[in-house]
Design a protein around this motif. Sequence first.
Motif, PDB file in Angstrom:
ATOM      1  N   VAL A  23       0.840  -1.199   0.000  1.00  0.00           N
ATOM      2  CA  VAL A  23       0.000   0.000   0.000  1.00  0.00           C
ATOM      3  C   VAL A  23       0.876   1.252   0.000  1.00  0.00           C
ATOM      4  CG1 VAL A  23      -1.741   1.302   1.278  1.00  0.00           C
ATOM      5  CG2 VAL A  23      -1.892  -1.190   1.168  1.00  0.00           C
ATOM      6  N   LYS A  24       1.948   1.213   0.790  1.00  0.00           N
ATOM      7  CA  LYS A  24       2.842   2.369   0.903  1.00  0.00           C
ATOM      8  C   LYS A  24       3.474   2.717  -0.447  1.00  0.00           C
ATOM      9  CE  LYS A  24       5.516   5.509   2.710  1.00  0.00           C
ATOM     10  NZ  LYS A  24       4.968   6.820   3.105  1.00  0.00           N
ATOM     11  N   SER A  25       3.757   1.732  -1.280  1.00  0.00           N
ATOM     12  CA  SER A  25       4.384   1.990  -2.572  1.00  0.00           C
ATOM     13  C   SER A  25       3.497   2.837  -3.473  1.00  0.00           C
ATOM     14  CB  SER A  25       4.715   0.664  -3.272  1.00  0.00           C
ATOM     15  OG  SER A  25       3.524  -0.026  -3.627  1.00  0.00           O
ATOM     16  N   ALA A  26       2.189   2.808  -3.234  1.00  0.00           N
ATOM     17  CA  ALA A  26       1.263   3.621  -4.032  1.00  0.00           C
ATOM     18  C   ALA A  26       1.043   5.001  -3.424  1.00  0.00           C
ATOM     19  CB  ALA A  26      -0.078   2.899  -4.173  1.00  0.00           C
ATOM     20  N   HIS A  27       1.578   5.226  -2.213  1.00  0.00           N
ATOM     21  CA  HIS A  27       1.390   6.509  -1.523  1.00  0.00           C
ATOM     22  C   HIS A  27       2.703   6.913  -0.865  1.00  0.00           C
ATOM     23  CE1 HIS A  27      -2.989   6.296  -2.088  1.00  0.00           C
ATOM     24  NE2 HIS A  27      -2.869   5.008  -1.809  1.00  0.00           N
ATOM     25  N   GLU A  28       3.734   7.000  -1.669  1.00  0.00           N
ATOM     26  CA  GLU A  28       5.075   7.234  -1.138  1.00  0.00           C
ATOM     27  C   GLU A  28       5.228   8.587  -0.464  1.00  0.00           C
ATOM     28  OE1 GLU A  28       7.809   6.611  -4.312  1.00  0.00           O
ATOM     29  OE2 GLU A  28       7.752   4.422  -4.130  1.00  0.00           O
ATOM     30  N   ASP A  29       4.461   9.598  -0.898  1.00  0.00           N
ATOM     31  CA  ASP A  29       4.639  10.934  -0.326  1.00  0.00           C
ATOM     32  C   ASP A  29       3.717  11.200   0.862  1.00  0.00           C
ATOM     33  OD1 ASP A  29       2.335  10.925  -1.798  1.00  0.00           O
ATOM     34  OD2 ASP A  29       2.661  12.858  -2.767  1.00  0.00           O
ATOM     35  N   ALA A  30       3.049  10.158   1.360  1.00  0.00           N
ATOM     36  CA  ALA A  30       2.134  10.331   2.490  1.00  0.00           C
ATOM     37  C   ALA A  30       2.541   9.417   3.648  1.00  0.00           C
ATOM     38  CB  ALA A  30       0.695  10.020   2.063  1.00  0.00           C
ATOM     39  N   LEU A  31       2.199   9.837   4.848  1.00  0.00           N
ATOM     40  CA  LEU A  31       2.335   8.962   6.011  1.00  0.00           C
ATOM     41  C   LEU A  31       1.161   7.989   5.983  1.00  0.00           C
ATOM     42  CD1 LEU A  31       3.197  11.612   8.772  1.00  0.00           C
ATOM     43  CD2 LEU A  31       4.785  10.046   7.639  1.00  0.00           C
ATOM     44  N   LEU A  32       1.446   6.700   6.033  1.00  0.00           N
ATOM     45  CA  LEU A  32       0.394   5.690   5.920  1.00  0.00           C
ATOM     46  C   LEU A  32      -0.089   5.273   7.312  1.00  0.00           C
ATOM     47  CD1 LEU A  32      -1.327   3.835   4.180  1.00  0.00           C
ATOM     48  CD2 LEU A  32       0.554   2.173   4.219  1.00  0.00           C
ATOM     49  N   PHE A  33      -1.340   5.651   7.636  1.00  0.00           N
ATOM     50  CA  PHE A  33      -1.977   5.253   8.894  1.00  0.00           C
ATOM     51  C   PHE A  33      -2.733   3.952   8.619  1.00  0.00           C
ATOM     52  CE2 PHE A  33      -2.221   9.084  11.885  1.00  0.00           C
ATOM     53  CZ  PHE A  33      -1.116   9.708  11.308  1.00  0.00           C
ATOM     54  N   TYR A  34      -2.249   2.852   9.184  1.00  0.00           N
ATOM     55  CA  TYR A  34      -2.724   1.506   8.859  1.00  0.00           C
ATOM     56  C   TYR A  34      -3.537   0.974  10.041  1.00  0.00           C
ATOM     57  CZ  TYR A  34      -2.161  -3.213   6.784  1.00  0.00           C
ATOM     58  OH  TYR A  34      -2.355  -4.456   6.209  1.00  0.00           O
ATOM     59  N   ARG A  35      -4.837   0.743   9.801  1.00  0.00           N
ATOM     60  CA  ARG A  35      -5.735   0.352  10.897  1.00  0.00           C
ATOM     61  C   ARG A  35      -5.475  -1.076  11.340  1.00  0.00           C
ATOM     62  NH1 ARG A  35     -10.909   2.073  12.618  1.00  0.00           N
ATOM     63  NH2 ARG A  35     -11.396   0.924  14.526  1.00  0.00           N
ATOM     64  N   MET A  36      -5.234  -1.225  12.653  1.00  0.00           N
ATOM     65  CA  MET A  36      -5.063  -2.547  13.267  1.00  0.00           C
ATOM     66  C   MET A  36      -5.836  -2.548  14.576  1.00  0.00           C
ATOM     67  SD  MET A  36      -1.028  -3.398  12.552  1.00  0.00           S
ATOM     68  CE  MET A  36      -1.234  -5.061  13.219  1.00  0.00           C
ATOM     69  N   GLY A  37      -7.054  -3.093  14.526  1.00  0.00           N
ATOM     70  CA  GLY A  37      -7.883  -3.116  15.726  1.00  0.00           C
ATOM     71  C   GLY A  37      -8.268  -1.712  16.156  1.00  0.00           C
ATOM     72  N   ASP A  38      -7.914  -1.360  17.394  1.00  0.00           N
ATOM     73  CA  ASP A  38      -8.273  -0.051  17.930  1.00  0.00           C
ATOM     74  C   ASP A  38      -7.210   1.009  17.674  1.00  0.00           C
ATOM     75  OD1 ASP A  38     -10.675  -0.973  18.885  1.00  0.00           O
ATOM     76  OD2 ASP A  38      -9.881  -1.515  20.853  1.00  0.00           O
TER      77      ASP A  38
END
Length: 885
Positions: A23-38
Amino acid sequence: MARRSTIPEASQLTPMLRHYLEVKSAHEDALLFYRMGDFFELFFDDAVDAAPLLEVSLTARHKGSDKEVPMCGVPHHSVQTYIGKALRAGRKVAICEQVEDPKAAKGLVKREVTQVITPGTVVAPELLDGKDANLLGALVWDARAGAGAGAYLDVSTGEFFLRRYPDGDAMVEDLGVIRPREALFEAAELPEAAEAFIRAEVMCVTELEGDRYVDRRRAAEVLREHFSASTLRGFGLEDKEPATDAAAVALEYARATQFSTLDHIQSLAVRRGDDAMVIDATTLANLDVFRNQREGGRRATLISVLDRTVTSPGGRRLKDWLRRPLMIPSAVAERHDAVEELLQQHGLRSEIRDHLEQLGDLERLLSRAVLSSMTPREAAALRDSLRRVPALLDMAGGCQAELLADLADVDRLEDLRERLESLLEDEPTAKLEAGGVIRTGVDEELDRCRSLARDAKKHIASMQEREREQTGISSLKIRYNKVFGYYLEVTKANTHLVPEHYIRKQTLVNAERYVTPEIKELEEDILSAEERQLELERVYFESLRRAVVERGEGLREVASALSILDVLAGFAELAAHRRYCRPSMRALGEPIQISDGRHPVVEASLSGAGASGSGFVPNDIDLDDDARIVILTGPNMGGKSTYLRQVALIVLMAQAGSYVPAASAEIGVVDRIFTRVGASDDLARGESTFMVEMIETANILHHATGESLVILDEVGRGTATFDGMSLAWAIIEHLHSAARPKTLFATHYHELTELAQLLPGVVNRTLAVKEWQDQIVFLRRIVPGAADKSYGLHVARLAGLPSAVIDRAAEVLANLEKQEYDPAGRPRRAEGEGAPAPVPGSEQMALFTPPQELVAQLLRDTDVDQLTPLAALNLIASLKNRLGG
């Protein structure tokens, strides 16, 4: 950005981390907030970057091993707070959400990026300043034509406008005024000055590569499809031009980040340079219109005084009016007519402001609906706002002022209000997932599900009572466990009374357990009731959201009308409290005459929140053909800068539609206000204080017209005395003979006052002072004539310089003024206690050359036969300066 964390081999990563990297490779210029539970988690370089920005701890998986993965995380329920921190740092955020129920997932829970939030496309209310536009700027340049354009889009409101630029300087000037929070551009194409400004001044920069967001060949098609137009000529655009490309880039970028068609963007305006007064970024800064240069922030600014609006759209409208004041006297007068009527009708004004204060931000509520992010409480805020719209429009429609009466013609959206009222609970919950959003009585099935979900025990108790009555078993109980669900329990002593339709499920020592089709049906209804209730509420709420979107154009018209009403009522409120007067507007270029004018910000700071009467000393100004250039002299701290600024601010306020701080004012409309005040450098560009001063002055000399107002304060003070004085002299001559703008020129070069004798339309004014017992009293009054000195030593004494320094300076000043020389040709200012010893063989400045030698040197260097009359006057002035008159 170079990576700072080592990524282990794919075989060493968990499926989740492999997906994160994908997912990060498609959004290299953004900080990736990745949902894991809460939690939302960040890994690898994102974690390293984000931890200090978000002020959270940086930790790691497999710490200390060759598989170590940096990580940090934030709770999902407070994620907006952390997103806000990232945006304020100029970073983008990609939200990767769980898009399936973890309970139903087989293996890795499915996750997808549902939104990319950038500083220029944010729409969440808690991340926005309600009274500020949040603009995304797309800049396009055509190198062959040497021209370009900028498209500016506020996704949160739907405002969308274009500007064309004939050169790079125009683009830089506009960017300084508009101040987008994010800029899109192709670095290879943009003029160097524009690129440098963007990188230095814009919070977030996105470089476009090729056709990443839009194929330029399809730019016109993109716009035609979005606006459902067969041609762009109605918007003032051609198919292949930078403005069309810029608009398409901005629109497609916003669509890509919002995952939306952006249906609330329903208009596109092309703003020309001649449809409003031009105020460049330098002038806005020098006049402290929006931001205080010395302190930063909003305190002690013009906007802090003028902003009496009570709604967010009103605040945004006011700023737009101040950035783009009107130039047509009749249009300005329409605003003044409205302010006058609201000023006179105090009760009406108060009632209007009370109603306005209860409104939500209709423009941003619409955008939330379009982007499918509207919450139930926001829908309720929209409903409650629409309830007040008819009364507000009726009050405006009952006025005589044309601008107010015309506001009543907009659609009142009664159908949308009725739909919201009929479906929404009076006080719905904050989140749709919590239920309690749709009104009881709308749907029988929904009411039943809600009752089952809320009152399960009541329904079980009711069934239990029925079964006891039907069977005669008074001890019969309905119980629940995870194995059987709901069941009926009968003691051994009563089993002979059990009906035949009871189905035995379990035998205990003292009781038997049974189920029935009815109890299993109730069980299924109870267990699915909450899910079914939420599903039905979601369906109804989605229908409400669509209804809001369908009435988007009407909502924007209502929001616009009410924002105008808010600004006008605020102007009237300000005029009442500060005793401002209505200015009389004259045609472009006609005289400016102000009686007892006051500086709005200084006056407000002196009097606080009260009315006028603070002790501020008012002053007049007459700028006409007989006094087109005013040379203002006087002491430091006498009030010259305040006077200059107050004239510019009064003109700006008048053309924006406000009343002004004066006893009376007749304002000839101006096309531009220019200012050159203060001392500042730009070390990032290698520009000294004097270089900045000359650049800003050059801009004025190149662009001022006979309809402009020019404010110049101490031009030439940044260099040697004779250099500065010569430049100031020549600048005044140029303004007088070339563009001929109305000009206020404050200076300590008293020699410049001689220009009033040489040039028609140049007059001298000075700040009156009174000397008493070696002290100076600033009278703050502008009077005809010129100052004979600057009283610098008095000001130095007030600043606390040691007495010995003041006394010595007085001695030096006296000697300089008398032009006293010793037998060696050294001025006597170099004699006396504390004087420096002469340097043998040193050359002296021309100022200290004996008079007879100075005259001879000047005549040797001058071809007297070739002197023009003006050059002769300049030579005489130079001799007088050097010989002390």
